[in-house]
Scaffold this motif. Structure first.
Motif, PDB file in Angstrom:
ATOM      1  N   ASN A  82       1.286   6.883  -5.186  1.00  0.00           N
ATOM      2  CA  ASN A  82       2.518   6.443  -4.514  1.00  0.00           C
ATOM      3  C   ASN A  82       2.293   5.125  -3.777  1.00  0.00           C
ATOM      4  O   ASN A  82       3.162   4.242  -3.787  1.00  0.00           O
ATOM      5  CB  ASN A  82       3.000   7.515  -3.536  1.00  0.00           C
ATOM      6  CG  ASN A  82       3.548   8.735  -4.246  1.00  0.00           C
ATOM      7  OD1 ASN A  82       3.913   8.664  -5.415  1.00  0.00           O
ATOM      8  ND2 ASN A  82       3.596   9.854  -3.535  1.00  0.00           N
ATOM      9  N   ALA A  83       1.137   4.987  -3.136  1.00  0.00           N
ATOM     10  CA  ALA A  83       0.839   3.746  -2.423  1.00  0.00           C
ATOM     11  C   ALA A  83       0.726   2.584  -3.400  1.00  0.00           C
ATOM     12  O   ALA A  83       1.206   1.469  -3.123  1.00  0.00           O
ATOM     13  CB  ALA A  83      -0.446   3.899  -1.615  1.00  0.00           C
ATOM     14  N   ALA A  84       0.107   2.803  -4.542  1.00  0.00           N
ATOM     15  CA  ALA A  84      -0.012   1.742  -5.546  1.00  0.00           C
ATOM     16  C   ALA A  84       1.365   1.362  -6.086  1.00  0.00           C
ATOM     17  O   ALA A  84       1.666   0.173  -6.303  1.00  0.00           O
ATOM     18  CB  ALA A  84      -0.919   2.202  -6.682  1.00  0.00           C
ATOM     19  N   GLN A  85       2.220   2.341  -6.286  1.00  0.00           N
ATOM     20  CA  GLN A  85       3.582   2.059  -6.765  1.00  0.00           C
ATOM     21  C   GLN A  85       4.351   1.247  -5.735  1.00  0.00           C
ATOM     22  O   GLN A  85       5.054   0.284  -6.082  1.00  0.00           O
ATOM     23  CB  GLN A  85       4.318   3.368  -7.057  1.00  0.00           C
ATOM     24  CG  GLN A  85       5.705   3.191  -7.630  1.00  0.00           C
ATOM     25  CD  GLN A  85       5.685   2.524  -9.006  1.00  0.00           C
ATOM     26  OE1 GLN A  85       4.815   2.818  -9.828  1.00  0.00           O
ATOM     27  NE2 GLN A  85       6.606   1.625  -9.251  1.00  0.00           N
ATOM     28  N   ASP A  86       4.223   1.635  -4.437  1.00  0.00           N
ATOM     29  CA  ASP A  86       4.899   0.882  -3.379  1.00  0.00           C
ATOM     30  C   ASP A  86       4.392  -0.555  -3.314  1.00  0.00           C
ATOM     31  O   ASP A  86       5.171  -1.493  -3.133  1.00  0.00           O
ATOM     32  CB  ASP A  86       4.699   1.567  -2.025  1.00  0.00           C
ATOM     33  CG  ASP A  86       5.452   2.885  -1.925  1.00  0.00           C
ATOM     34  OD1 ASP A  86       6.374   3.130  -2.757  1.00  0.00           O
ATOM     35  OD2 ASP A  86       5.121   3.699  -1.022  1.00  0.00           O
ATOM     36  N   ALA A  87       3.071  -0.748  -3.460  1.00  0.00           N
ATOM     37  CA  ALA A  87       2.495  -2.104  -3.431  1.00  0.00           C
ATOM     38  C   ALA A  87       3.008  -2.908  -4.600  1.00  0.00           C
ATOM     39  O   ALA A  87       3.354  -4.100  -4.463  1.00  0.00           O
ATOM     40  CB  ALA A  87       0.972  -2.023  -3.443  1.00  0.00           C
ATOM     41  N   ALA A  88       3.105  -2.293  -5.769  1.00  0.00           N
ATOM     42  CA  ALA A  88       3.601  -3.018  -6.946  1.00  0.00           C
ATOM     43  C   ALA A  88       5.071  -3.382  -6.762  1.00  0.00           C
ATOM     44  O   ALA A  88       5.495  -4.482  -7.135  1.00  0.00           O
ATOM     45  CB  ALA A  88       3.407  -2.160  -8.190  1.00  0.00           C
ATOM     46  N   ASP A  89       5.846  -2.488  -6.170  1.00  0.00           N
ATOM     47  CA  ASP A  89       7.261  -2.783  -5.909  1.00  0.00           C
ATOM     48  C   ASP A  89       7.412  -3.911  -4.909  1.00  0.00           C
ATOM     49  O   ASP A  89       8.274  -4.790  -5.059  1.00  0.00           O
ATOM     50  CB  ASP A  89       7.984  -1.543  -5.396  1.00  0.00           C
ATOM     51  CG  ASP A  89       8.158  -0.467  -6.466  1.00  0.00           C
ATOM     52  OD1 ASP A  89       8.048  -0.804  -7.669  1.00  0.00           O
ATOM     53  OD2 ASP A  89       8.410   0.704  -6.109  1.00  0.00           O
ATOM     54  N   ASN A  90       6.564  -3.948  -3.880  1.00  0.00           N
ATOM     55  CA  ASN A  90       6.635  -5.031  -2.878  1.00  0.00           C
ATOM     56  C   ASN A  90       6.269  -6.385  -3.489  1.00  0.00           C
ATOM     57  O   ASN A  90       6.887  -7.389  -3.182  1.00  0.00           O
ATOM     58  CB  ASN A  90       5.703  -4.732  -1.690  1.00  0.00           C
ATOM     59  CG  ASN A  90       6.250  -3.643  -0.806  1.00  0.00           C
ATOM     60  OD1 ASN A  90       7.437  -3.351  -0.815  1.00  0.00           O
ATOM     61  ND2 ASN A  90       5.372  -2.987  -0.049  1.00  0.00           N
TER      62      ASN A  90
END
Length: 95
Positions: A82-90
């Protein structure tokens, strides 16, 4: 009933040989050894059951601990994803 027999035999040389025989026809009276052996066997059986049930409980506890640890690892991996997905979205939204 006890029957006692004494037999004397004389040889031609004049020697005498005596045989003493006791015959009993009464009921046999046993000591307490049969009860002691039975008691020891019962105690051994109870100890074996207690020992093996304790081993079963420890195996179950070990299996539960492994399952809980695997669940924690799965939750941690999900949080990292989830953290990696959030970083990619940012990164995508800031460009």
């Amino acid at each position: 009933m006890v029957d006692e027999r004494i037999t004397e035999v004389r040889t031609p040389a004049g020697d005498t040989h005596t045989t003493h025989t006791v015959v009993t026809d009464g009921e046999r009276r046993g000591g307490g050894s049969g009860w002691v052996i039975a008691l020891v066997l019962i105690v051994a059986l109870i100890a074996a059951i207690w020992f093996f049930s304790g081993m079963s409980n420890s195996e179950s506890a070990k299996d539960n601990a492994i399952a809980d640890a695997a669940s924690d690892v799965g939750n941690a991996a999900e949080q990292v994803g989830n953290a990696a997905q959030d970083a990619a979205d940012n990164v995508t939204n800031n460009n």
